[in-house]
Design an enzyme around this catalytic site. Sequence first.
Site, short mmCIF file in Angstrom:
data_model
loop_
_atom_site.label_atom_id
_atom_site.label_comp_id
_atom_site.label_asym_id
_atom_site.label_seq_id
_atom_site.Cartn_x
_atom_site.Cartn_y
_atom_site.Cartn_z
N HIS A 1 0.81 -1.22 0.00
CA HIS A 1 0.00 0.00 0.00
C HIS A 1 0.85 1.27 0.00
O HIS A 1 0.33 2.38 -0.19
CB HIS A 1 -0.95 0.01 1.21
CG HIS A 1 -2.35 0.35 0.85
ND1 HIS A 1 -2.67 1.41 0.01
CD2 HIS A 1 -3.54 -0.20 1.21
CE1 HIS A 1 -3.98 1.48 -0.11
NE2 HIS A 1 -4.54 0.50 0.60
N ARG A 2 2.15 1.15 0.21
CA ARG A 2 3.02 2.33 0.16
C ARG A 2 3.22 2.83 -1.27
O ARG A 2 3.48 4.02 -1.48
CB ARG A 2 4.39 2.01 0.77
CG ARG A 2 4.38 1.71 2.26
CD ARG A 2 5.76 1.29 2.73
NE ARG A 2 6.19 0.04 2.09
CZ ARG A 2 7.38 -0.53 2.30
NH1 ARG A 2 8.25 0.03 3.13
NH2 ARG A 2 7.68 -1.66 1.69
#
Length: 490
Positions: free
Chosen positions: A461-462
């Site tokens: 998700h980064r």
Amino acid sequence: MTTFDLPDLGEGLTEATLLSWLVDEGDMIEVDQPIAEVETAKSSIEVPSPYAGIVVRLHGAVGETLIVDEPLITVDTDGGGGFDDAAGPSAAAGSSAGALSYREEERAGTAVPADGGGEETLQDTGDEGSGNVLIGYGTSASAGARRRRRRAGGPNQPPTGPRAGSALAVAERPAQKAPRVSSPLVRRLAREHSVPLTGLTGTGPDGLIVRADVLAAVESRGAAPAQDQQTAQAPASTGPVSASPSLPAPGGLEIRERVPVTGIRKAVATTLSRSRREIPEATVWQDVDATELLALRARLKRQAEAEGSSAPSLLALIGRFVLAGLSRHPELATRVDTREDGEQEIVHFDGVNLGFAAQTDTGLVVPVVLHAERLSARELHGEIGRLVGAARDGSISGKELTGGTFTVNNYGVFGSDGATPIINHPEVAILGIGRILDRPWAVDGELTVRSITTLTLAFDHRVCDGGTAGGFLNFVARCVEDPTTALADL
């Protein structure tokens, strides 16, 4: 004497498990002769010696974990055998006159008696290396190598019987060479059945010992079957540690055995644990109608059979869809790099190294197709087959198991409908493919039976949000459902 350290084994590999020694203390060895078989996190490999001479000491026991740049083997390259203090002045004098270098002996196949004692001895005329390479190390000149002398009878010395380990003792028997074996897996098979390779005659090219030779030896003596696969993966010298019958265990159970976590199993545990610890992972999935993809694959297979060629596999076709999707959503084929100042940055690459999870006898490995975006579906099929075959027979190189930027895991072949795959750190995404099942499906408002699979994407998700991940997964799903139209645009 010269001590040879365990060499660099490839990017990121700092240790290896010693599977077997291919030489003994007191043996005469040659440059590039295999001296040990080790198992790294990537594969099993044989380590060649960059020096010729007499083996004085083997550093480490079978089953032990060896560290890169720590001592592996000590070789007497000047013919002294490491016992010059005990051999006396005459032996020392004999080692310095009238002897052939190991290069000359290789050419002549003889040793000349030394002056003074009539003893045959060897001396090294130089630290010349072979230039051969083992995953990042070359047997180059050894000017900087460490040298040490040990007294006879000191700690960790070979047996000190009459002239034990001396050049004379070696000269009185033929020089020993490690048997030539087709792959580390053949060595492992021989080890499991206690079959000495030195007693086998190879039937492969130039006398190479192959699997059939080991099995024939086992059958001829009625050897017991190989041990359980899990036990076989444990190092032979350590083996499973049986617990005492009185040792308590949870729920009143007794401990049957302890199996060390080493080699590939240890590497898998380390990588996946780090992935769970460092990556804020999210997962999206989608059920997909693969009926048309199966029909296309059947047509391609019939055509290939008529032409005498091979058709792309379903995995290769989906791999091409994945590569097309990554060209539209490149964030999913990146890596997150942490700088020295602690700041993070997303690193994009020119191209995609596509990994494919493959199950082997020694554990799960991920062969990598370099610059996969340059290959057609048929070429991708050929490269996947080559890499998976090499991984299963133990001949794959460390370079072919590293450098991936995106992984595809076809766990459907094991009968799984779906799963939540763990990202192969340091990558940022992985696509899982479930098995294809006939299920009721609505088509144009009517219920019918279609071939359905589930695609699952785990992503970091980064590097992106759900919109990017969902867009990529939806693109791949559309390609699977309508492959003819999709291939026209690829």
